[in-house]
Scaffold this motif. Structure first.
Motif, PDB file in Angstrom:
ATOM      1  N   VAL A   1       0.865  -1.178   0.000  1.00  0.00           N
ATOM      2  CA  VAL A   1       0.000   0.000   0.000  1.00  0.00           C
ATOM      3  C   VAL A   1       0.900   1.225   0.000  1.00  0.00           C
ATOM      4  O   VAL A   1       1.847   1.300   0.782  1.00  0.00           O
ATOM      5  CB  VAL A   1      -0.913   0.025   1.245  1.00  0.00           C
ATOM      6  N   VAL A   2       0.631   2.138  -0.911  1.00  0.00           N
ATOM      7  CA  VAL A   2       1.367   3.402  -0.954  1.00  0.00           C
ATOM      8  C   VAL A   2       0.373   4.548  -0.967  1.00  0.00           C
ATOM      9  O   VAL A   2      -0.732   4.427  -1.494  1.00  0.00           O
ATOM     10  CB  VAL A   2       2.304   3.497  -2.181  1.00  0.00           C
TER      11      VAL A   2
ATOM     12  N   ALA B   1       9.066   3.075  -6.850  1.00  0.00           N
ATOM     13  CA  ALA B   1       8.633   4.099  -7.810  1.00  0.00           C
ATOM     14  C   ALA B   1       7.702   5.102  -7.137  1.00  0.00           C
ATOM     15  O   ALA B   1       7.783   6.311  -7.395  1.00  0.00           O
ATOM     16  CB  ALA B   1       7.954   3.450  -9.009  1.00  0.00           C
ATOM     17  N   ALA B   2       6.832   4.621  -6.265  1.00  0.00           N
ATOM     18  CA  ALA B   2       5.913   5.516  -5.556  1.00  0.00           C
ATOM     19  C   ALA B   2       6.683   6.442  -4.613  1.00  0.00           C
ATOM     20  O   ALA B   2       6.381   7.639  -4.527  1.00  0.00           O
ATOM     21  CB  ALA B   2       4.878   4.706  -4.784  1.00  0.00           C
ATOM     22  N   ARG B   3       7.678   5.910  -3.949  1.00  0.00           N
ATOM     23  CA  ARG B   3       8.505   6.757  -3.073  1.00  0.00           C
ATOM     24  C   ARG B   3       9.213   7.835  -3.884  1.00  0.00           C
ATOM     25  O   ARG B   3       9.287   8.988  -3.474  1.00  0.00           O
ATOM     26  CB  ARG B   3       9.523   5.908  -2.321  1.00  0.00           C
ATOM     27  N   ALA B   4       9.714   7.456  -5.058  1.00  0.00           N
ATOM     28  CA  ALA B   4      10.367   8.439  -5.934  1.00  0.00           C
ATOM     29  C   ALA B   4       9.387   9.503  -6.404  1.00  0.00           C
ATOM     30  O   ALA B   4       9.778  10.643  -6.665  1.00  0.00           O
ATOM     31  CB  ALA B   4      11.003   7.736  -7.128  1.00  0.00           C
ATOM     32  N   ALA B   5       8.093   9.138  -6.498  1.00  0.00           N
ATOM     33  CA  ALA B   5       7.057  10.089  -6.927  1.00  0.00           C
ATOM     34  C   ALA B   5       6.532  10.919  -5.759  1.00  0.00           C
ATOM     35  O   ALA B   5       5.658  11.759  -5.945  1.00  0.00           O
ATOM     36  CB  ALA B   5       5.905   9.340  -7.591  1.00  0.00           C
ATOM     37  N   GLY B   6       7.043  10.657  -4.553  1.00  0.00           N
ATOM     38  CA  GLY B   6       6.628  11.457  -3.399  1.00  0.00           C
ATOM     39  C   GLY B   6       5.716  10.753  -2.423  1.00  0.00           C
ATOM     40  O   GLY B   6       5.076  11.416  -1.603  1.00  0.00           O
ATOM     41  N   ALA B   7       5.631   9.438  -2.474  1.00  0.00           N
ATOM     42  CA  ALA B   7       4.782   8.713  -1.527  1.00  0.00           C
ATOM     43  C   ALA B   7       5.151   9.091  -0.098  1.00  0.00           C
ATOM     44  O   ALA B   7       6.336   9.180   0.241  1.00  0.00           O
ATOM     45  CB  ALA B   7       4.911   7.207  -1.726  1.00  0.00           C
TER      46      ALA B   7
ATOM     47  N   VAL C   1      -0.771  13.893  -7.563  1.00  0.00           N
ATOM     48  CA  VAL C   1       0.320  13.169  -8.234  1.00  0.00           C
ATOM     49  C   VAL C   1      -0.315  11.985  -8.959  1.00  0.00           C
ATOM     50  O   VAL C   1      -0.906  11.107  -8.333  1.00  0.00           O
ATOM     51  CB  VAL C   1       1.382  12.673  -7.230  1.00  0.00           C
ATOM     52  N   ALA C   2      -0.225  11.994 -10.272  1.00  0.00           N
ATOM     53  CA  ALA C   2      -0.813  10.907 -11.071  1.00  0.00           C
ATOM     54  C   ALA C   2       0.169   9.750 -11.131  1.00  0.00           C
ATOM     55  O   ALA C   2       0.998   9.663 -12.025  1.00  0.00           O
ATOM     56  CB  ALA C   2      -1.152  11.402 -12.474  1.00  0.00           C
ATOM     57  N   PHE C   3       0.085   8.878 -10.155  1.00  0.00           N
ATOM     58  CA  PHE C   3       1.014   7.755 -10.075  1.00  0.00           C
ATOM     59  C   PHE C   3       0.420   6.504 -10.715  1.00  0.00           C
ATOM     60  O   PHE C   3      -0.737   6.183 -10.506  1.00  0.00           O
ATOM     61  CB  PHE C   3       1.358   7.440  -8.614  1.00  0.00           C
ATOM     62  N   ARG C   4       1.233   5.827 -11.501  1.00  0.00           N
ATOM     63  CA  ARG C   4       0.891   4.516 -12.059  1.00  0.00           C
ATOM     64  C   ARG C   4       2.093   3.605 -11.857  1.00  0.00           C
ATOM     65  O   ARG C   4       3.222   4.042 -12.028  1.00  0.00           O
ATOM     66  CB  ARG C   4       0.563   4.600 -13.543  1.00  0.00           C
ATOM     67  N   PRO C   5       1.870   2.354 -11.500  1.00  0.00           N
ATOM     68  CA  PRO C   5       3.004   1.430 -11.356  1.00  0.00           C
ATOM     69  C   PRO C   5       3.784   1.327 -12.666  1.00  0.00           C
ATOM     70  O   PRO C   5       3.220   1.463 -13.754  1.00  0.00           O
ATOM     71  CB  PRO C   5       2.326   0.096 -11.025  1.00  0.00           C
TER      72      PRO C   5
END
Length: 163
Positions: free
Chosen positions: A98-99, A142-148, A105-109
């Motif tokens: 879970v992130v 990747a989510a952490r890099a996007a600011g999770a 932030v439009a995050f996609r795996p």
């Protein structure tokens, strides 16, 4: 030139599932086996416990030979009824993550991650990701890099953990 005989095999990542008696001291006994062999955890979790039996899931790094020694020692503990060990990269090692990415932030795996997922990160919803551990970890990174702002991974036990 003489080969360097002090060279050791490279460390690999392992996931160990330990089924044991649900009583005080069981987790301490399992962790003591790791500690006395100088092996640190990448992660340690307990779960799937009832009145009599519980589960300890440990991820760690070591050589294959030391992993086998460790598993034999854990399996000999009186409180342990079964041990299963897998390489962390084994696609059969399943996980859920879970992130929570900040709103907007439009995050996609990543496309190379073989996961299923749900949630709308752009709306500030947590994103639930399921799949092989290595792919779930890829998505969480990747989510952490996007600011999770928060994340969690749970490794799912195999169907049976018996000795």
């Amino acid at each position: 030139m003489t080969p360097d005989r002090t060279t050791t095999a490279p460390d690999e990542r392992w996931v160990t599932f330990v089924r044991g008696t649900n009583r005080p001291g069981t987790v301490a006994a399992v962790t003591a086996v790791f500690a006395t062999r100088g092996i640190s955890f990448d992660s340690l979790a307990t779960g799937d416990a009832d009145d009599e039996v519980g589960l300890v899931v440990v991820t760690f790094r070591t050589t294959e030979r030391r992993q086998r020694e460790l598993v034999r020692a854990v399996d000999r503990l009186a409180a342990v009824s079964g041990v299963v060990v897998r390489r962390a990269e084994d696609l059969g090692v399943r996980a859920a993550g879970v992130v929570h990415v900040p709103r907007g932030v439009a995050f996609r795996p990543p496309e190379e991650a073989a996961v299923s997922w749900s949630g709308d990160a752009a709306q500030g919803q947590p994103v639930l990701v399921e799949g092989p551990l290595v792919d779930v970890e890829l998505v969480v990174d990747a989510a952490r890099a996007a600011g999770a702002t928060s994340s969690a991974i749970v490794i799912q036990p195999p169907e049976r953990v018996t000795g």
